[in-house]
Design an enzyme around this catalytic site. Structure first.
Site, PDB file in Angstrom:
ATOM      1  N   ARG A  53      35.368  40.696  20.027  1.00  0.00           N
ATOM      2  CA  ARG A  53      35.327  39.984  21.314  1.00  0.00           C
ATOM      3  C   ARG A  53      36.713  39.425  21.612  1.00  0.00           C
ATOM      4  NH1 ARG A  53      33.786  35.035  21.116  1.00  0.00           N
ATOM      5  NH2 ARG A  53      31.888  35.434  19.932  1.00  0.00           N
ATOM      6  N   TYR A 105      35.811  42.240  49.330  1.00  0.00           N
ATOM      7  CA  TYR A 105      34.794  43.020  48.617  1.00  0.00           C
ATOM      8  C   TYR A 105      33.481  42.227  48.572  1.00  0.00           C
ATOM      9  CZ  TYR A 105      32.363  45.433  44.874  1.00  0.00           C
ATOM     10  OH  TYR A 105      31.425  46.105  44.145  1.00  0.00           O
ATOM     11  N   ASP A 177      43.545  41.412  44.919  1.00  0.00           N
ATOM     12  CA  ASP A 177      42.652  42.448  44.405  1.00  0.00           C
ATOM     13  C   ASP A 177      43.293  43.781  44.799  1.00  0.00           C
ATOM     14  OD1 ASP A 177      40.698  44.416  44.043  1.00  0.00           O
ATOM     15  OD2 ASP A 177      39.050  43.037  44.433  1.00  0.00           O
ATOM     16  N   LYS A 202      37.253  52.181  39.697  1.00  0.00           N
ATOM     17  CA  LYS A 202      37.581  53.005  40.855  1.00  0.00           C
ATOM     18  C   LYS A 202      38.694  53.988  40.484  1.00  0.00           C
ATOM     19  CE  LYS A 202      34.469  50.325  42.568  1.00  0.00           C
ATOM     20  NZ  LYS A 202      34.781  49.093  43.244  1.00  0.00           N
TER      21      LYS A 202
HETATM   22  C1  LIG Z   1      34.324  47.805  43.128  1.00  0.00           C
HETATM   23  C2  LIG Z   1      35.221  46.680  43.484  1.00  0.00           C
HETATM   24  C3  LIG Z   1      35.144  45.469  42.797  1.00  0.00           C
HETATM   25  C4  LIG Z   1      34.133  45.207  41.715  1.00  0.00           C
HETATM   26  O1  LIG Z   1      34.289  46.027  40.619  1.00  0.00           O
HETATM   27  P1  LIG Z   1      33.121  46.457  39.600  1.00  0.00           P
HETATM   28  O2  LIG Z   1      33.866  47.249  38.590  1.00  0.00           O
HETATM   29  O3  LIG Z   1      32.110  47.237  40.370  1.00  0.00           O
HETATM   30  O4  LIG Z   1      32.532  45.200  39.047  1.00  0.00           O
HETATM   31  C5  LIG Z   1      36.039  44.478  43.153  1.00  0.00           C
HETATM   32  N1  LIG Z   1      36.933  44.655  44.150  1.00  0.00           N
HETATM   33  C6  LIG Z   1      37.019  45.801  44.839  1.00  0.00           C
HETATM   34  C7  LIG Z   1      38.027  45.936  45.928  1.00  0.00           C
HETATM   35  C8  LIG Z   1      36.167  46.849  44.531  1.00  0.00           C
HETATM   36  O5  LIG Z   1      36.240  47.992  45.231  1.00  0.00           O
END
Ligand SMILES: *Cc1c(COP(=O)(O)O)cnc(C)c1O
Length: 389
Positions: A53, A105, A177, A202
């Site tokens: 962890r 998001y 982000d 992504k």
């Molecule tokens: C998908 C996404 C998230 C969240 O990510 P997860 O891996 O699904 O928890 C946060 N910000 C953006 C811009 C995203 O496209």
């Protein structure tokens, strides 16, 4: 190693940074260290790892590679993008105020509206495409400015340097982000931001087969807090997930080049179709954020959204008529995806909020994959033919 960071290009670092041959065996590829614990040489004597962890060699390789690509000294990996976002919010405390770009998001919006207020953190939502709105929302208690760019799903551009400067003057952190852009196309820290956050699910993972998240910072105090609170709260990725993400990361530069080449082709093709009222893609010269994108990004990315003349029925029909674009949540994988923000990615926002952001019932979002662009255009063409009927 430090010297290499200065000299090597992005693609080289994606493949080598943090990924030296395994010290135990010489394995060229970072092994999956599927272990909970590490046998100690003597009481209180270990080889840098104690419990997975807290730290794990596979995860550490991913963190070093990501930190290098984002141009920060410290990477902290999490079990999902949302865990990374929740982890970043450990940098604020009860009584603190956060200014948030309202084009956000959906999962972040849910966390900020329905979870964190219980802990005494306050949020103000502003149109960050106009930095003066960010400045106006700053209060004495403001400790963080949270932005996304390009935004989801309307691909609006937010000026990172301007927002970071507003945050800096207020003594607040600017968090970006950076999921849509990826470190290949945009480095928030180089633009003055304090924190870059990713859903590695992504583009970074890139194959729609692993959920993950990461945060990159350059200052040691923030890194210390992020690592301490991640260890205290436990939102880590497992070694297999770290390994898959690292494997995806190695080809990020190749994939991003193809994603954006294809997205540009698809955007231009859709612009010629009478069924399409508007194409939102920063690579089009008439896009309102085109110049800002050209300034702060190294390309325009693989995401685009179209508004259909025929509104909801046409949008639904398009989503259900493509052969290659799969109807599904997520984005950034090698395969093309189509989505309906109104009821899918942006279901968490009330209708009037969606309309204010420019999302209509005729909006369809595309994550353009790396298939042959001709095939993708042909697929959308036949789907529009059918949707129009
Ligand atoms: C998908 C996404 C998230 C969240 O990510 P997860 O891996 O699904 O928890 C946060 N910000 C953006 C811009 C995203 O496209």
């Amino acid at each position: 190693m430090a010297e290499r960071k200065q000299q090597d290009g992005f693609a080289t670092r994606a493949i080598h940074e943090g990924q030296a041959a395994d010290p135990a065996t010489g394995a060229t590829i970072t092994p999956v260290y599927q272990t909970v614990t590490y046998t100690q040489d003597a009481l209180g004597e270990n080889r840098g790892f104690e419990y997975s962890r807290t730290d794990n060699p596979t995860r550490r390789a991913l963190e070093e590679a990501l930190a290098s690509l984002e141009g920060g000294r410290f990477g902290v990996a999490y079990g999902s993008g949302m865990a990374a976002i929740a982890g970043t919010m450990q940098l604020v405390h009860a009584g603190d105020h956060v200014v948030v770009a309202d084009d956000l998001y959906g999962g972040s919006y849910r966390l900020f509206t329905r979870v964190l207020p219980h802990y005494g953190v306050r949020f103000s939502y502003v149109d960050a495409t106009r930095p003066e709105e960010v400045a106006k929302a700053v209060e004495p208690a403001t400790k963080m400015v949270w932005i996304e760019t390009p935004t989801n799903p309307m691909l609006r551009l937010v000026d990172v340097a301007a927002c970071a400067e507003i945050a800096r003057k207020a003594g607040a952190l600017c968090v970006v982000d950076n999921t849509f852009a990826t470190p290949y196309l945009q480095n928030p820290l180089a633009l003055g931001a304090h924190v870059a956050v990713h859903s590695t699910t992504k583009y970074i993972g890139g194959h729609s087969d692993v959920i993950g998240g990461a945060v990159v910072v350059d200052d040691e105090d923030s890194a210390e807090t992020l690592r301490f609170t991640r260890n205290a709260t436990g939102g880590i990725p497992g070694p297999w997930d770290a390994w898959l993400t690292l494997r995806g990361l190695k080809t990020l530069s190749l994939r991003m080049r193809q994603h954006q080449e294809n997205a540009q082709r698809v955007a231009e093709f859709l612009g010629t179709r009478s069924e399409v009222a508007a194409v939102h893609y920063p690579g089009l010269p008439d896009h309102p954020g085109h110049e800002l994108a050209a300034r702060q990004m190294r390309g325009f990315g693989g995401m685009l959204t179209v508004d259909l003349v025929g509104g909801e029925p046409a949008a639904r029909a398009l989503c259900e008529s493509t052969r290659l674009f799969s109807l599904g949540e997520s984005l950034g994988g090698v395969e093309s995806l189509i989505g309906y923000p109104w009821t899918m990615s942006h279901a968490a926002f009330p209708p009037e909020e969606k309309l204010r952001k420019g999302i209509s019932e005729g909006s369809v979002r595309l994550s353009v994959g790396i298939e042959d662009a001709d095939d993708l255009c042909a697929d959308l063409g036949q789907a529009l033919d059918r949707a129009g009927r």
